[in-house]
Design an enzyme around this catalytic site. Structure first.
Site, PDB file in Angstrom:
ATOM      1  N   CYS A 104       0.792  -1.054  -0.167  1.00 52.74           N
ATOM      2  CA  CYS A 104      -0.079   0.064  -0.033  1.00 52.74           C
ATOM      3  C   CYS A 104       1.074   1.242  -0.037  1.00 52.74           C
ATOM      4  O   CYS A 104       1.106   1.930   1.008  1.00 52.74           O
ATOM      5  CB  CYS A 104      -1.055   0.081   1.180  1.00 52.74           C
ATOM      6  N   ALA A 105       1.583   1.485  -1.156  1.00 53.59           N
ATOM      7  CA  ALA A 105       2.670   2.267  -1.080  1.00 53.59           C
ATOM      8  C   ALA A 105       2.469   4.009  -1.279  1.00 53.59           C
ATOM      9  O   ALA A 105       3.628   4.376  -0.883  1.00 53.59           O
ATOM     10  CB  ALA A 105       3.436   1.802  -2.277  1.00 53.59           C
ATOM     11  N   ALA A 106       1.435   4.260  -1.660  1.00 49.55           N
ATOM     12  CA  ALA A 106       1.453   5.709  -2.123  1.00 49.55           C
ATOM     13  C   ALA A 106       1.019   6.688  -0.984  1.00 49.55           C
ATOM     14  O   ALA A 106       0.462   5.956  -0.127  1.00 49.55           O
ATOM     15  CB  ALA A 106       0.475   6.059  -3.360  1.00 49.55           C
ATOM     16  N   PRO A 107       1.592   7.817  -0.797  1.00 48.94           N
ATOM     17  CA  PRO A 107       2.564   8.575  -1.711  1.00 48.94           C
ATOM     18  C   PRO A 107       3.857   8.311  -1.849  1.00 48.94           C
ATOM     19  O   PRO A 107       4.635   8.695  -2.661  1.00 48.94           O
ATOM     20  CB  PRO A 107       2.107   9.847  -1.240  1.00 48.94           C
ATOM     21  N   GLY A 108       4.298   7.353  -0.908  1.00 50.18           N
ATOM     22  CA  GLY A 108       5.667   6.685  -1.289  1.00 50.18           C
ATOM     23  C   GLY A 108       6.649   6.863  -0.264  1.00 50.18           C
ATOM     24  O   GLY A 108       7.865   6.551  -0.699  1.00 50.18           O
ATOM     25  N   GLY A 109       6.541   7.656   0.866  1.00 49.58           N
ATOM     26  CA  GLY A 109       7.613   7.635   1.850  1.00 49.58           C
ATOM     27  C   GLY A 109       8.422   6.356   2.143  1.00 49.58           C
ATOM     28  O   GLY A 109       9.702   6.424   2.178  1.00 49.58           O
ATOM     29  N   ASP A 162      -0.288   0.212  -5.504  1.00 48.75           N
ATOM     30  CA  ASP A 162      -1.320   1.086  -4.741  1.00 48.75           C
ATOM     31  C   ASP A 162      -2.540   1.050  -5.521  1.00 48.75           C
ATOM     32  O   ASP A 162      -2.562   0.904  -6.647  1.00 48.75           O
ATOM     33  CB  ASP A 162      -0.981   2.287  -4.475  1.00 48.75           C
ATOM     34  N   ASP A 171       1.643  -1.324   4.589  1.00 47.29           N
ATOM     35  CA  ASP A 171       1.267  -0.244   5.280  1.00 47.29           C
ATOM     36  C   ASP A 171      -0.204   0.379   5.114  1.00 47.29           C
ATOM     37  O   ASP A 171      -0.550   0.755   4.286  1.00 47.29           O
ATOM     38  CB  ASP A 171       2.218   0.921   4.856  1.00 47.29           C
ATOM     39  N   CYS A 203      -0.907   3.701  10.984  1.00 52.56           N
ATOM     40  CA  CYS A 203      -0.786   4.944  11.850  1.00 52.56           C
ATOM     41  C   CYS A 203      -2.019   5.088  12.553  1.00 52.56           C
ATOM     42  O   CYS A 203      -2.796   5.992  12.226  1.00 52.56           O
ATOM     43  CB  CYS A 203      -0.497   5.966  10.768  1.00 52.56           C
TER      44      CYS A 203
END
Ligand SMILES: C[S@@+](CC[C@H](N)C(=O)[O-])C[C@H]1O[C@@H](n2cnc3c(N)ncnc32)[C@H](O)[C@@H]1O
Length: 438
Positions: free
Chosen positions: A255-260, A276, A318, A369
């Site tokens: 679940c990659a975006a926005p990519g940090g 994503d 994530d 988070c």
């Protein structure tokens, strides 16, 4: 024809009143609060269309700050308002919303009361302006201000006093201020150098913390992509993946975006697949890759319908969640809690699916988070892959792993250094002898 005719002289039209300076900013702030409280919109999503018409960047920033501080201190503003009235205003009365944003402008943003009155009362044009003026003045003259820590909305307080009875006061205190600006460096070896150039402090190698309120794009190192903005706690899950075991080792950021976290994995040397389901958010990920000069293969897909054609040595999940751990920077999350049951079902499905794609000996990290145990601890308990407990050495000083070997941070942690977001993370390692599921 009627025999009586009016002898009044023709009126010269009145000139249109001059616009009140700052009124558009307050109108936008009021609409932002309404979008969150009435429609349940995320502030981030509501802001761009509602702020577009405001010409100056600092006025847009002020409108957003008024909305954020109003949402942060909503319960306490309401208490002050109610204490100054014999007959309480309905919860959804416009006058209540206007009074809330007037109070935070004086008490949190330290704007002069006369300017706040001049830009606040016109929002109630045709409505109870005199009443609002009287209540506002009574509160200011009464001398009672906001408490040191915001009072949590009732539903949140009730949940967290069960989940985190010993941390509740520290969490509330951690929510009193917007967070500092945390940066993750592409090159960990250059931490001391960047901390000095940016005038910040470092809480672990590869991290620099700067004072908030800076224009990120104009800081040294932004244009050349030497770092990206990422809360210290948000940077921990990708750190827990560690370094690739060999050149060409593959990592999946599910679940990659926005990519940090994709940037962290790529900077650590992984060959990353960043997936994503949101094409719009993946565009931001691609911009971040371009700015930092890092590489990843991006995939727009729903992870529940996608199947890779090879296994991975590392998988980071994530997962989408209530984001209640980010309430310092997004105070709206505490006022528009999404359906947790839908999210927990999705989280469990993502983990169960991803675990099947892990190569023998591969590492998997699940992170949210969120401060809701249903999205963190309860999810980790469902996983049957062998655990790989997190150690204290992998965390910044002041954060310790839980007895189960998990990470659980909250906004009260590292308070003296400026706090961190609330995060949960757990790690597992697939049996090195076991073949991945087909
Ligand atoms: C917490 S955010 C990810 C933040 C990101 N890892 C970072 O560090 O910048 C969760 C992401 O999950 C994505 N998502 C939600 N459901 C998904 C699904 N079924 N398949 C793939 N991605 C999904 C959302 O679009 C969102 O970008």
């Amino acid at each position: 024809m009627n025999g009586r005719s009016s002898q009044r002289p023709a009126r010269t039209p009145r000139p249109a009143p001059a616009p009140i300076a700052g009124l558009a900013t307050r109108t936008a702030a009021l609409r932002l609060i309404d979008a969150v409280l009435r429609r349940g919109d995320p502030l981030d999503q509501a802001a761009p269309p509602l702020l577009r018409a405001i010409e100056r960047g600092d006025d847009r920033a002020l409108a957003l700050a008024i909305a954020q501080e109003t949402l942060r201190w909503l319960t306490d503003c309401d208490r002050l308002i109610d204490s100054a009235m014999r007959q309480p205003l309905p919860a959804d009365a416009k006058a209540r919303s206007v009074l809330r944003l007037m109070l935070v402008q004086v008490m949190r943003l330290h704007l002069p009361a006369h300017a706040v009155i001049a830009t606040g009362l016109p929002l109630l044009s045709g409505g109870p302006r005199r009443l609002a003026h009287g209540v506002f003045s009574a509160i200011l003259n009464g001398g009672t201000g906001l408490p040191a820590a915001p009072t949590l909305p009732l539903a949140v307080h009730d949940r967290w006093s069960v989940a985190w009875p010993d941390r509740l006061n520290a969490i509330a205190a951690g929510l009193a201020e917007p967070p500092p600006l945390d940066l993750t460096l592409a090159d960990r070896a250059a931490t001391a150098d960047w901390a000095e150039r940016l005038g910040g402090i470092s809480l672990m190698p590869g991290h620099v913390r700067c004072p908030r309120g800076q224009a990120v794009e104009s800081l040294p190192g932004f244009a050349e992509g030497a770092w990206w903005v990422q809360d210290l706690a948000a940077a921990l899950p990708a750190r827990l993946i560690g370094a690739p075991p060999r050149a060409g080792a593959r990592a999946l950021d599910l679940c990659a975006a926005p990519g940090g976290k994709t940037l962290q994995l790529a900077a650590a040397g992984w060959q990353v697949t960043a997936l994503d389901k949101s094409a719009r958010r993946l565009e931001r990920l691609e911009e971040n890759l371009a700015r930092t000069g890092l590489a990843a293969q991006t995939v727009t897909a729903d992870a529940l319908n996608w199947t890779p054609d090879h296994g991975f040595d590392a998988i980071l999940i994530d997962a989408p969640c209530s984001a209640t751990g980010t309430a310092r920077r997004h105070p709206d999350v505490l006022h528009r809690l999404p359906a947790i049951d839908d999210l927990t079902a999705l989280q469990a499905a993502l983990v169960a699916r991803a675990a099947r794609w892990l190569n023998p000996g591969g590492v998997m990290v699940y992170a949210v988070c969120s401060l809701e145990p249903a999205e963190g601890e309860d999810q980790a308990r469902l996983v049957s892959t062998p655990p790989a407990p997190i150690t204290a050495a992998e965390l910044p000083a002041g954060l310790a792993p839980t007895a189960e070997g998990w990470l659980r941070s909250d906004p009260g942690h590292l308070a003296e250094a400026g706090g961190v977001d609330g995060f949960f993370a757990a790690r597992w390692r697939a049996d090195p002898a076991e073949a991945p599921a087909p």
